[in-house]
Structures are given as structure tokens and as C-alpha cells.
Write an enzyme that holds these catalytic residues in place. Sequence first.
Site, PDB file in Angstrom:
ATOM      1  N   SER B 153      71.698  31.658 -66.660  1.00 12.03           N
ATOM      2  CA  SER B 153      71.603  30.212 -66.754  1.00 12.03           C
ATOM      3  C   SER B 153      71.160  29.829 -68.176  1.00 12.03           C
ATOM      4  O   SER B 153      71.705  30.356 -69.145  1.00 12.03           O
ATOM      5  CB  SER B 153      70.646  29.714 -65.674  1.00 12.03           C
ATOM      6  OG  SER B 153      70.814  28.357 -65.429  1.00 12.03           O
ATOM      7  N   ASP B 405      80.110  28.900 -58.999  1.00  7.56           N
ATOM      8  CA  ASP B 405      78.962  28.271 -59.649  1.00  7.56           C
ATOM      9  C   ASP B 405      79.397  27.035 -60.424  1.00  7.56           C
ATOM     10  O   ASP B 405      80.253  27.131 -61.309  1.00  7.56           O
ATOM     11  CB  ASP B 405      78.339  29.302 -60.601  1.00  7.56           C
ATOM     12  CG  ASP B 405      77.174  28.748 -61.398  1.00  7.56           C
ATOM     13  OD1 ASP B 405      76.615  27.695 -61.004  1.00  7.56           O
ATOM     14  OD2 ASP B 405      76.815  29.375 -62.419  1.00  7.56           O
ATOM     15  N   HIS B 430      75.685  31.195 -58.766  1.00  5.76           N
ATOM     16  CA  HIS B 430      74.955  31.185 -60.038  1.00  5.76           C
ATOM     17  C   HIS B 430      74.304  32.551 -60.328  1.00  5.76           C
ATOM     18  O   HIS B 430      73.449  33.010 -59.591  1.00  5.76           O
ATOM     19  CB  HIS B 430      73.896  30.078 -59.956  1.00  5.76           C
ATOM     20  CG  HIS B 430      73.420  29.561 -61.284  1.00  5.76           C
ATOM     21  ND1 HIS B 430      74.261  29.298 -62.342  1.00  5.76           N
ATOM     22  CD2 HIS B 430      72.172  29.237 -61.726  1.00  5.76           C
ATOM     23  CE1 HIS B 430      73.548  28.837 -63.363  1.00  5.76           C
ATOM     24  NE2 HIS B 430      72.287  28.792 -63.024  1.00  5.76           N
TER      25      HIS B 430
END
Lengths: 472, 472
Positions: B153, B405, B430
Site C-alpha cells: 500500500s 484491489d 490488497h
Amino acid sequence: MWGGAVLLLLAVTGAAHGTYRYTESWLTVPVDHFSFSNNATFKMRYLINDTFWQPEINAPIFFYTGNEGDITMFAENTGFLWETASDDFAALIVFAEHRYYGKSLPFGNESFSSPQKVGYLTSQQALADYVDLINHLMENLTTPVPVIAFGGSYGGMLAAYFRMKYPHVVQGAIAASAPIFQFPGLVPCGIFNMIVTSDFNSTSHECMKSIQKSWKTIDSFAGSESGRLWLNKNWKLCKPLNKTEDGLTLKTWLSDVLVNLAMVNYPYPSNFLAPLPAYPIKAMCRFLPNSSYSDKILLTSLFKALSVYTNYTGKTKCLNIQDDASPQLGESGWDFQACTEMVMPICSNDTKSMFEEAEWNFKKYSDSCYQKWKVRPQPDLAIKNYGGKDISAASNIVFSNGLLDPWAGGGVLRNYSDSLVAVLIPEGAHHLDLRARNAADPASVIQAREFHKHYIQQWMKQFYRQHKISPH
Amino acid sequence: MWGGAVLLLLAVTGAAHGTYRYTESWLTVPVDHFSFSNNATFKMRYLINDTFWQPEINAPIFFYTGNEGDITMFAENTGFLWETASDDFAALIVFAEHRYYGKSLPFGNESFSSPQKVGYLTSQQALADYVDLINHLMENLTTPVPVIAFGGSYGGMLAAYFRMKYPHVVQGAIAASAPIFQFPGLVPCGIFNMIVTSDFNSTSHECMKSIQKSWKTIDSFAGSESGRLWLNKNWKLCKPLNKTEDGLTLKTWLSDVLVNLAMVNYPYPSNFLAPLPAYPIKAMCRFLPNSSYSDKILLTSLFKALSVYTNYTGKTKCLNIQDDASPQLGESGWDFQACTEMVMPICSNDTKSMFEEAEWNFKKYSDSCYQKWKVRPQPDLAIKNYGGKDISAASNIVFSNGLLDPWAGGGVLRNYSDSLVAVLIPEGAHHLDLRARNAADPASVIQAREFHKHYIQQWMKQFYRQHKISPH
């Protein structure tokens, strides 16, 4: 003796001020690019000439990453950029002034007045200024154009660093005489002075030996009243030597002159502080043919030899050894940079050196920095930021070095890869290749300039390919 | 609706806190790495485990570039790093906490108290912290070892940026679900919500249509007293809706939940805020089989569906829609980052989207940032610093993206070169690939992890070659 704060000298050519035409422009940039805590801005200066530029065919921007001085001086002394921009590349010419030099003072006259104010004088902040300037220049373009960075000396270091840190902003860099390895632990601190020694020795062994002998002779003369009187008179000192310790001032000045001569040992008459003949070391050494001269004859000969540097025009009335050796450069700014990130150890520790033995004493150096600026030098900072010798991940940089240039000792002298390449100029002094062409140019510098152009073309092709622009 | 400040969520696995063993350590670093004007320092936290490390054979350091939260959370949820460090690479494991998150607060409790104090919260300052930490870890080594950065991320963005800016410090980076293109002008702002929509639609078209229909239904209920009373009772709201505008709070909460579900749509039970079943979208959509339900049945079904997220354990007494959707993350810190450099436009402008139409209104966004923080977002700053889509000069980065994601819309989905490569995980949410192995892992994520290991090995070989270390 050297203290690591030797200025990266820029040699001013014989070209009269105003050889090149440009517009003086200004861009507002943040004082601090790396936090949101300080919103202050200042106006940085840049010089621009778009006479030759053809943006409609995506012709490049040639961007000089200004170093430690007034940018007009660099514009006047980087003839190669002007010549190749107009003759070969139809390029936009931009000379960007480094913050805290020339007229680009973040806090005006107060810029050096406190550690807080001067503290934004860093190479990374300067590079971020240059990013802003390039973005500004690009603002109204309909299609992108490649940017090529140029720089000599510390400006060459910045050109290389610029490509390393912002490869999306500059497509390639010509880094001339950029001593990016002149940091602690990367090269021997004695190499700089050994190259100066070699410059003199290869011109004349006797000349080199004479200089080597002169330090003790000066000490001896400075150590007695009669000796000082003799020196004051025969060397025509503006401010007479009054005590033994004054000998150090004279020796420091002499060292600076010798180093400067090595840097600007160009093959044609040039104008560095004072006008100089072609190959000034050779001109000087003519007066020092015999190292076995007795003391007074040695010093008299040395004085005559130095006149090549101090009094080529014959108009100098007395010798001012308190003079800053390079008043056109921003001495305060560079002193601060040398006291923070640009810690470049220089010493004299080889018996073959023509200089007096002088150690690199970091402690002493650090203390003097603290006294002057309330900062301590960070010897590892530049290596931490830019990688030291571990630069193999970088691309599209040409490192050129004249082998007569003492800074070549800290330069990149071998290829790292196909796109990270070194050019050696055996007959070249400090960034000779960036200077305007001259009939007296040796073949090696002519070749180096062709090499530069070849690489610039390659980088441009790569840019057009990446941006899907058909070449014109 | 989104305001660009959506948190880059980290999914907390089912692994109980304390699955992995580490030592909590601290390093003093400068608050400001980029000027000499501020000498303040602070202690950054890092977690370290050297159980598996074999520095004597130059085994690598695996370095997690901490993102917007308490670092222990990342250590607990990056099982792949632990597993491959111990099983394949004999690596040192380090999780570095990002400044202004967890316990790494530059000014303690005062860190967010003024624009001056919070202003050093930038990605570049964080990267410079990581450089210091790596140098510290290297201090006592006799021969160098390669460092591999890992991150998911925003942490994946940092891992990639780390390699871009400091290739001499990190030999390569595994950047998982790193939306480095989610900046203004690089990808359509609607792509994020379209991926969420697609996740629901591909699970069940009726489910997606039901959600699409629900917004207006909520508006209508929130717009009348009887409707609000019905909602307060049937949705068991902890804090009842009192006026029409309260409908917005409910819708915002609902959007957040739907987005979170898309991010953590993992193939096995996991624990994100509350425990979740495997493939939670599927579990939820079982309750929404028919989009032509009448309003009350629709909302009742939706409430049941949401219980998969809000009340999987059956212990929740009432629904708290004022709850921060991800309380374990450092909300203030990320809000500031989103209000300065991490300007990531998200909108809903496609009629096929299951979300309400919502424009990306920069002016409004900027004003709200100014009101909260006295800063204005700089939409071009990240692109200026890191290159936007122009990253072709970088090397040794693997960008992995799970196609379920929503952040994949801003991810790197194609190879730039042999050493700047993309891995797609069709069945992945994710940064699924960074999580511990699980029997329910789809083949694509198993393959992605093999891919990572292959590249890490290549980078290590390159490092050993460059440093003339014979491989062991």
C-alpha cells in the site's frame, strides 16, 4: 593547510563580460522544499536565451546547474553549451543560479546572518529549485522536450546528482570535472596535491623541486627580521610581514596560487582574476630552471615566476597576499557548504609532493566550522545522499575529467555502464571541455566535446522513443 | 464523497497479535534531514529479529518501509517477509516505523499540534529516516550485505520510492499494491470505485444493483421522521439519525465499509477491525440476491449483509456509524499527508458505478485541508518528486497488484524494463502476496511470491557481483 574548504574554482575566460546574450529572469521558489513547516519563498535568478530554440520540433533545453558563484560568470565561461545549443541542437539555453549565491539570496542581505537562515543552503534544496524551474519552463509546452543538464566542478556534481535523483526531469547530464568521489574514505586525501605536483613536475622537474624547496626558505626568511625585510621589499608585499607567523599567510597564498594555476592551465591565454598566458605553468616555470639556486636567488626567481599570475599585465604595484584567491565566487556560501555536506578532505602526505606536509585534521576542521557557523561538518552526508562510489544504478551521465586538473583525483575515471561513462582529457585542466572552442584546443578536448554531443543525441533519441515523439 | 483522503488500508490478518517475535528498538534521527536550520531529533521505533540472519555469508536485510500506522500491525500482517526471510534467505528482519505514526512521534503528544510541528511529516523525510536506520544496522558489519525493501500500500509506494531515490542503499524493492499512479492526471479518478463495483458485480450482479439502489433509498428514509425512526430501529444505530443530513453520515460509513470489503476480500477468514469470513463480499452478497426488493426489504437485507462486516461474531449490540473505519491506522497523520503531498483523487463519475455520483472537487478539498491543517494540498508534488508515470530510469522494483484491489487502478500494471516489472494477481485483494501463506491461497498469489523470491535472488547476485563478494 587546506582544511577541505578549497573553493571549486571557476576559471574566467578571456571572453569579455557580455559575450553571450541572455535575459535575466526570476522564479519564486520555496526556501524549504522538504517540509511544510516553513512557507517562506524567495526569488531565484536564471539567465535564458531562446534565440536558437525550436520547441516545435521538441528541441531540448540545455540547463546549466549553477554552482558556487554569480551565475553570469558561469554563463560567460561555458561556451561549449552556447555553441552546441546554437550550432547542433536548436536548444533553449538556461543558466540557473544556485541559492545563496549571486543574486539568489533567500533572505537577502540576512541570508548568512544566522544558522537558521543559512541552513537551507544544501545541494538537495538547490536541486529542488532546479526542478521547479524546469517545470516552470515546461508549463506552456504542448509536447514535452528533453532536458540536458550541464555543469562544471561543483556544478558538474550537481548535474550528475540531478540526473540521479530526478531522472524524470533531466534526460541526461554532462558532468565536467565533477569530483563526486572527493569525500572521506573514497580517495586518498593526498591525490589532489599530487596532481598539482605532477602538473609542475611534468612541465619542469627543476621548477617543481624549486617550489618544493621554497617553503622552508620562506619559513627561514619569515623567521628573522632581516629575512622579512628582504621579502617585504623584494616580493613587494602590500602589507609587510611583521612576525614569524606571517610566513604562514604567505605560504597559504602561494599554495592557493599554485593550485589555481594547475586548474586553469589552459592551452590559450585566459583571464582568471588576472590575465594569464597560455599554459601558465609553463610560463611560470621558465623562471625556475634550477632548484639548486641559493635562497635569495630562489625566492627572487619564484617571485618573478609568480608574476605570470600576479602581474602579467605589468600594472600591479604591490603583491596583496591577503587577497581572496577567487573573489568572484561566493566564498561565504561555499565555506558553509564545506562545513556541512561538502566535506572534501585534501592533505599533503606524500614525500614526492611539492607541498609541505599537511594532514587532514577533521577535529580541527570541525571546530573551526563550529566557531564560524555553529554547525559541525557531516563527513558522511554526501555519501549517504548520493551514494559515494556506489552509483551503478544511475544512467545517462557523462563524467569528463581533464587529467591536468587536481580535481580529477576525485572524479569518475572509468565507465560504470553503457550509459554511465567517463571521458578523459589528458591535456585538459579544470572543465576545459565546457569552455568555448579555441584554435589552441588539443585534440583530446575536441574529441570530448564530440563525445558529449553523441551522448546528448542518444539521450534525446531515448526520450523521443519513451514519449512516442517522432524524431525530426 | 471521497475527498482523496481514503486511508490506504492495512488488513489485519487472523494471526493473533504476537505471532512473530521481534525486539522493539529505537534510533535517534533528525526531525529535518534536508536543512541545517533545525537540529531537533527524535527517536524512531523499529522492530528487529536476527534469529535467522547469517551476516557471515552476506545474507540480506529485509527492510519493511513502514506506512501509515503502528509498525507492530505491519509486522503482524506481512507474513511473507517473515516466512521467506527464515525459509529462503537467512535474512535480518526489520520493520521500520514511519515518523508521526505509532510510537515514532517527533514531538510526542504535540506532534500534530501546529503546522510547524506536523510539517516534517513527508515521505521524503521518512525515507531519509530509513537511510539512517540502514546505515545504523550496517555499522558493525565487516562486509556489506544487500538490503531488500518491502512494503504494501503506501508502504509499497515508499519501498519503490526508496529504491528510486537511494539505489545505493536498497538493492531492490517489493512494492505490493502500491498505487504510485493514483495522482492527479495519471489515472481516471473513477477507476477506484469502478474496481469496487466490479468486485461486487462479479460476485453477484443483483448484489451490486441492490447497493446501487440503496443510496436513494437511504436518502428517502433519512428525509422523513418516520423513515429515520425505522432506520434507527432496524439498523440498530447506536446514535440515532435526527435530521435529513444525518443520512450523509450513514452513506459515508456505508461507502467506507464497501471499499474496505473490496480491499480485504481475502480467500480465507481474516480479521480486519472485526473478524471476517473468507471472501467477505461473497458472504455479504448472499443477503442481497434480488435488486427489485421493495425499499424496506432492501434495507433490511442490506443491514443483514453488512452484519458480515459489523457483526460476524454476533456480539455487536448497536451499529456505530461514527466509528473510524480503521482505528488502528494513524488517521491524523494520513489526513495530513493526503492534505499535502499524497493527493490521490477518487471520484465516482460512471453510470455503471454502484456508488453515488461524486466529483473530485479539488477546491473544496483544498479548503477543508486548509481549515483543518492550515496547509493547501500540492497536487503535483508527488509527481514532481517521484516522476509520476515517468519511472523508466528506475530499476530493481517489482510492482505487484491484486486485481480485486481498488488500489490496483493506480498501480503499475505493465513491465517498464527487465528490472522494473509488474506482477498481476487476478484473485488477489490488497497486498495479499505480502500476507502469510495460507492453504486457501489461489495459485496466482503463490506464483507471485515465487516471482518475488526470484527477483530478490537476482538483485542479491547483482549486489555480490558489484561488491566482488563470492556467492555462498
